[in-house]
Design an enzyme around this catalytic site. Structure first.
Site, mmCIF file in Angstrom:
data_model
loop_
_atom_site.group_PDB
_atom_site.id
_atom_site.type_symbol
_atom_site.label_atom_id
_atom_site.label_comp_id
_atom_site.label_asym_id
_atom_site.label_seq_id
_atom_site.Cartn_x
_atom_site.Cartn_y
_atom_site.Cartn_z
ATOM 1 N N ASP A 1 26.322 32.611 53.166
ATOM 2 C CA ASP A 1 25.907 31.213 53.080
ATOM 3 C C ASP A 1 26.347 30.428 54.328
ATOM 4 O OD1 ASP A 1 25.061 28.797 52.095
ATOM 5 O OD2 ASP A 1 25.950 29.104 50.127
ATOM 6 N N CYS B 1 19.669 25.806 51.710
ATOM 7 C CA CYS B 1 19.941 26.929 50.798
ATOM 8 C C CYS B 1 18.760 27.252 49.889
ATOM 9 C CB CYS B 1 21.149 26.622 49.912
ATOM 10 S SG CYS B 1 22.683 26.398 50.807
ATOM 11 N N HIS C 1 20.181 29.366 45.037
ATOM 12 C CA HIS C 1 20.990 28.154 45.194
ATOM 13 C C HIS C 1 21.803 27.970 43.915
ATOM 14 C CE1 HIS C 1 22.118 24.446 46.873
ATOM 15 N NE2 HIS C 1 21.324 23.661 46.175
ATOM 16 N N ASP D 1 21.567 32.663 54.748
ATOM 17 C CA ASP D 1 20.401 31.855 54.338
ATOM 18 C C ASP D 1 19.870 30.941 55.442
ATOM 19 O OD1 ASP D 1 22.583 30.160 54.074
ATOM 20 O OD2 ASP D 1 22.086 29.477 52.052
ATOM 21 N N HIS D 2 20.713 30.566 56.381
ATOM 22 C CA HIS D 2 20.300 29.763 57.550
ATOM 23 C C HIS D 2 21.509 29.636 58.457
ATOM 24 C CE1 HIS D 2 22.488 26.737 55.388
ATOM 25 N NE2 HIS D 2 21.684 26.893 54.361
#
Ligand SMILES: [Ca+2]
Length: 489
Positions: free
Chosen positions: A47, A85, A139, A327-328
């Site tokens: 995350d 997310c 999420h 996720d990013h």
């Protein structure tokens, strides 16, 4: 004649026994292939982990990610479908673009919007797999409200962080409660807790280790969701000591970088959380915050290392595909921005590794831009599952076999309705819903400091890149009704 008949009879009997032998042999081989030899999947999600890590020659120590990359293919230019997310995870898990589903934000009730969609683990389930997981896969906000029960036979939900009695960073007054403003619990950092086993991630990994020690009578898809380096930035003190403040690497920031931003970019920045960056600087805590992010990322790496050790020591070592992604990304002041929620490289580029026994060669690096949207069709091909024609990604198996394979499809990233970024080997083009644009040349500008979109000599390049913008821009799907906070993260 009799002799001829004898030969004939011997020949027939040989032929029959040959056929019998072959059919028994092929039956055995086939049954072996359909049960024991079906590949398992270990699916690891991190995350908020950006590209400021040793895997890309950055300062944040992640030896276990490097070790995993050494076993398979590291995608050096992988990008999420959306820099938040919920929409990023939903895109990976459904194989559908945010612009197709309308799942754009962290409050969007994705399952209500997509009741009939078959998620990635559901597809494994339909193909005879046992699906199980732990931690943050979808999420998680508010008691794992975005989790999808239909995707897993069994799931160990993400445990809550424990919090010290008073905020460790002492920024503004302690008001308790959750939320995301500077006075809230998640906006805190420091050495905590003392016992590593109390952390939600250690508990997630403990659960996964137990799973890998067990005997499973059918192939499995196991998803492990590591929560750090998501805030609160708590990790045991040893991880902070790895990054002394006196010798801390700081992100590169260009003064006046935002002067060439168009209206769409300025609007997205305003809708982000500029107050967080401003509060950190006003409290003279920038170094401490960045130290804490680094400590938490290394802590996450340690937990992933425990998981990889457990797989190495299990009977599943040689018949398990490992997929790892974040996720990013995350801004720590680059482009004077904090967190995610933007369409630049720092917030959309994510670590992404695939180890597929017998397919990937150790230590491979793929420099082609790829999307996390490609995970679903890639795993279908790797595991020999039934095809799903609705998926919008592309199987990366050709790149797993040959990382230098010719590949002309750029990556599309979306944040909110009508805002998109297109990334190919050289360019990042951003097109906002109000028609304003950015263009960055990665051959000369890796930090995306100089927006070229307004220079006439780049018009032709922009027109070429624009052809990749999604034709459909779905209306935003409804937010979850039970959402109780105005804050997004
Ligand atoms: Ca700039």
């Amino acid at each position: 004649m009799a002799r001829k008949n004898l030969f004939k009879s011997i020949a027939i009997s040989c032929l029959v026994s040959g056929i019998l032998y072959l059919s028994i042999f092929s039956c055995t081989a086939q049954s072996k292939k359909t049960s024991q030899d079906k590949m398992n999947v270990l699916f690891i999600v991190i995350d908020d982990l950006n590209d400021w890590i040793t895997l890309y020659d950055g300062p944040i120590k992640m030896p276990n990610l490097e070790r995993l990359a050494d076993q398979g293919i590291f995608f050096n230019h992988a990008y999420c479908s959306s820099p938040a997310c919920n929409p990023s995870r939903v895109a990976v898990m459904t194989g559908l673009k945010p612009s197709s589903t309308g799942v754009y934000g962290n409050k969007t009730d994705w399952r209500k919007a997509l009741p009939d969609v078959v998620t990635l683990p559901q597809h494994f389930m339909e193909n005879g797999y046992w699906t199980e997981g732990a931690g943050k896969i979808f999420h998680h906000h508010y008691n794992n409200a975005f989790h999808d029960d239909a995707s897993f036979h069994h799931f160990f939900k993400l445990r809550e962080d424990s919090y010290p009695e008073e905020k460790l960073n002492r920024i503004t007054n302690w008001v308790g409660g959750r939320g995301g403003g500077p006075t809230s619990q998640p906006f805190d950092w420091g050495p905590w807790p003392i016992d590593e086993n109390q952390t939600p991630d250690a508990q997630t990994v403990n659960y996964a280790i137990k799973f890998l020690k067990e005997k499973h009578d059918r192939p499995f898809f196991f998803a492990a969701g590591i929560f750090r380096p998501h805030s609160p930035w708590y990790a045991p003190e040893a991880y902070f000591k790895l990054y002394p403040l006196s010798n801390l690497s700081m992100p590169e920031v260009l003064d006046g970088d935002l002067d060439d931003l168009p209206s769409g970019g300025i609007q997205i920045l305003k809708e982000g959380k500029p107050f967080i960056y401003e509060t950190i600087i006003a409290n003279n805590q920038l170094k401490e915050a960045i130290q804490a992010y680094q400590a938490c990322a290394t802590f996450a790496d340690k937990q992933i290392g425990r998981l990889l050790d457990a797989l190495d020591n299990s009977p599943y070592k040689d018949n398990t595909i490992i997929v790892l992604w974040s996720d990013h990304g995350f801004h720590l002041g680059e482009k004077q921005h904090w967190e995610k929620f933007a369409l630049w490289g720092k917030t959309t580029r994510t670590p992404f590794i695939i180890v597929a026994p017998d397919i990937t060669k150790p230590g491979g690096v793929c420099n082609t831009p790829v999307s996390l949207l490609d995970i679903y069709p890639t795993l279908i091909e790797l595991c020999g599952l039934k095809t799903r024609h609705e998926l919008e990604g592309t199987s990366l198996v050709p790149l797993l076999k040959n990382p230098d394979e010719e590949w002309n499809k750029p990556v599309i990233m979306t944040y909110g309705k009508g805002n998109h970024a297109i990334r190919n080997k050289r360019w990042r083009y951003i097109h906002y819903s109000d028609g304003s644009e950015e263009l960055y040349d990665h051959n000369s500008d890796p930090h995306e400091w100089y927006n070229l979109a307004n220079l006439p000599e780049y018009r032709k390049t922009i027109e070429e890149l624009k052809k990749w913008l999604p034709e459909k821009n779905a209306e935003p799907a409804a937010d979850m009704e039970t959402w109780r906070s105005g804050f997004k993260y």
